[in-house]
Scaffold this motif. Structure first.
Motif, mmCIF file in Angstrom:
data_model
loop_
_atom_site.group_PDB
_atom_site.id
_atom_site.type_symbol
_atom_site.label_atom_id
_atom_site.label_comp_id
_atom_site.label_asym_id
_atom_site.label_seq_id
_atom_site.Cartn_x
_atom_site.Cartn_y
_atom_site.Cartn_z
ATOM 1 N N GLU A 1 0.886 -1.164 0.000
ATOM 2 C CA GLU A 1 0.000 0.000 0.000
ATOM 3 C C GLU A 1 0.924 1.214 0.000
ATOM 4 O O GLU A 1 1.937 1.221 0.700
ATOM 5 N N ILE B 1 1.190 5.343 0.587
ATOM 6 C CA ILE B 1 0.529 6.558 1.056
ATOM 7 C C ILE B 1 1.397 7.741 0.644
ATOM 8 O O ILE B 1 2.547 7.849 1.043
ATOM 9 N N LYS C 1 -4.607 6.914 -0.652
ATOM 10 C CA LYS C 1 -3.652 5.826 -0.800
ATOM 11 C C LYS C 1 -3.940 4.920 -1.986
ATOM 12 O O LYS C 1 -5.049 4.876 -2.500
ATOM 13 N N LYS D 1 -3.659 0.959 -3.109
ATOM 14 C CA LYS D 1 -3.496 -0.382 -2.533
ATOM 15 C C LYS D 1 -3.333 -1.401 -3.647
ATOM 16 O O LYS D 1 -4.045 -1.345 -4.636
#
Lengths: 86, 86
Positions: free
Chosen positions: A75, A77, A83, A85
């Protein structure tokens, strides 16, 4: 910009460290923890002119070096943004 | 609920693994990476009735077991909410 990469084992992969941590947390007074996974956290400081292009580049880094996508998922960020994923 | 705990070395602590990773990324075609830190990512699955109380409990877990606050700092992300940084 700063990109935070969270790498963890896929759910179907055996994670003895995660089980040990769950048990330990339960034992020291946190019975509400039902399960835990332990993975890697990688913080990248990147100098770039093009933020959008950089997102693809970080994803590329994950596939090439940071994560083993056979057993791991990741993931990303991007500081101050939503974000991604995988 | 799911709580994500990101544990990393404080900036003033020597991080040879982070330096090695920076160098490797630079070498395989990502020169824009100026520095990197490698830490732990812990995902906790928690069964709780009280979400607000649970936030304090996760912070407590960090201080007691998940992070060594002499050399490490941590950040907690509660799924779908803002993060807590320490």
């Amino acid at each position: 910009m700063i990109a935070k990469v969270l790498v963890s084992l896929k759910d179907e992969v055996l994670d003895p460290a995660g089980r040990a941590l769950t048990e330990r947390l339960n034992n020291i007074g946190f019975p509400e923890v039902k399960s835990a996974k332990i993975g890697k956290y990688i913080e990248l400081y990147i100098e770039t002119g093009d933020r959008e292009k950089e997102k693809d580049r970080v994803e590329d880094m994950c596939y090439k070096l940071l994560a083993n996508t056979i057993i791991e998922e990741f993931e990303i960020i991007h500081e101050g943004e939503e974000k991604t994923k995988k």
